[in-house]
Scaffold this motif. Sequence first.
Motif, PDB file in Angstrom:
ATOM      1  N   SER A 167       0.896  -1.289   0.050  1.00  0.00           N
ATOM      2  CA  SER A 167      -0.107  -0.067   0.145  1.00  0.00           C
ATOM      3  C   SER A 167       0.991   1.146   0.070  1.00  0.00           C
ATOM      4  N   VAL A 212      -1.859   6.440   5.011  1.00  0.00           N
ATOM      5  CA  VAL A 212      -2.488   5.246   4.499  1.00  0.00           C
ATOM      6  C   VAL A 212      -3.257   4.710   5.645  1.00  0.00           C
ATOM      7  N   LEU A 264      -5.270   1.076   6.720  1.00  0.00           N
ATOM      8  CA  LEU A 264      -5.330  -0.016   6.464  1.00  0.00           C
ATOM      9  C   LEU A 264      -6.670  -0.560   7.525  1.00  0.00           C
ATOM     10  N   SER A 324       3.583  -1.244   3.617  1.00  0.00           N
ATOM     11  CA  SER A 324       2.827  -0.253   3.784  1.00  0.00           C
ATOM     12  C   SER A 324       3.370   1.192   3.882  1.00  0.00           C
ATOM     13  N   VAL A 344       0.465   6.324   8.843  1.00  0.00           N
ATOM     14  CA  VAL A 344       0.092   4.880   8.334  1.00  0.00           C
ATOM     15  C   VAL A 344      -0.926   4.704   9.775  1.00  0.00           C
ATOM     16  N   ALA A 350       5.719  -1.134   7.958  1.00  0.00           N
ATOM     17  CA  ALA A 350       5.053   0.202   7.950  1.00  0.00           C
ATOM     18  C   ALA A 350       5.876   1.271   7.931  1.00  0.00           C
TER      19      ALA A 350
END
Length: 202
Positions: free
Chosen positions: A81, A109, A111, A102, A134, A127
Motif C-alpha cells: 500500500s 495510508v 488499513l 505499507s 500509517v 509500515a
Amino acid sequence: MSEPKRSAMRVADSDRENVAQLLYEAMGAGRITAGELETRLDAVYAAKTFAEFEPVVADLSPGGALALSHTGDEEQGGRRSFAVMSGTTRRFDGPLPSRHVSRAFWGSVRLDLRRARIAAGSCTIRAVAVMGGVKIVVPEDFALDVRGLGLMGGFGTGRGTGRRRPEPGAPVLRVTGFAWWGSVKVIRRPLEPRRRSFRGRG
C-alpha cells in the motif's frame, strides 16, 4: 548476474527506502547525526544506480548497498500500500498475506483489517511513514506485536474502542518499520461502530 553489472543497475523506490531505513536506524542508535542523516538522505533519493548508494552506507552496512537490495527483492512477493502526497484506504476481507508493506510519504495510508483473517498464524506488516501517517485498524481478537522506531514521530498502539482481549493462541499481527516526522499507529476497534439512539422530542 555479476556484482559489477548489478552495481550499475538502476534502483527502484523500494531500494531507496531500504537504504533510507538503515540511515534512520543509524541515527536512532547515535551512529550518525541529524545533519549527516539529512545529507545522506539527499544522496539516497537522488541516486540512480546501486553504485551511488555505496559511499552513503560504506561505514554502516558490512555488505554494502548490494546486500541491502536483497530486502527489497524479498518484498516483491508481498502486497503493498502506497501513498505519496495523497491518501489511501484499503479494506481487507478474508485471509491476509503473510507479509504486507505499507508506505506513506507526505501522505496517509489507512488499513482496515476488521474483516480480515490471519490464515497462517501470523502476518507481518512493515509500515514506513515519512512526514505522513500509517493507521492500522485491527479487530479485537488479533494479538499484537508492534515493534518500530519513531524518530521525531510516533510508532505504537493507540487507544481504540475495543473492549475484548485476544485469547491465548490468537493469530498474531506483527507491525515493524519506522516513522520519521510522522506516525504509525495500530488501533483496536470492533467490527461495526456503535450506534447511538436518540429519542425525539415532542
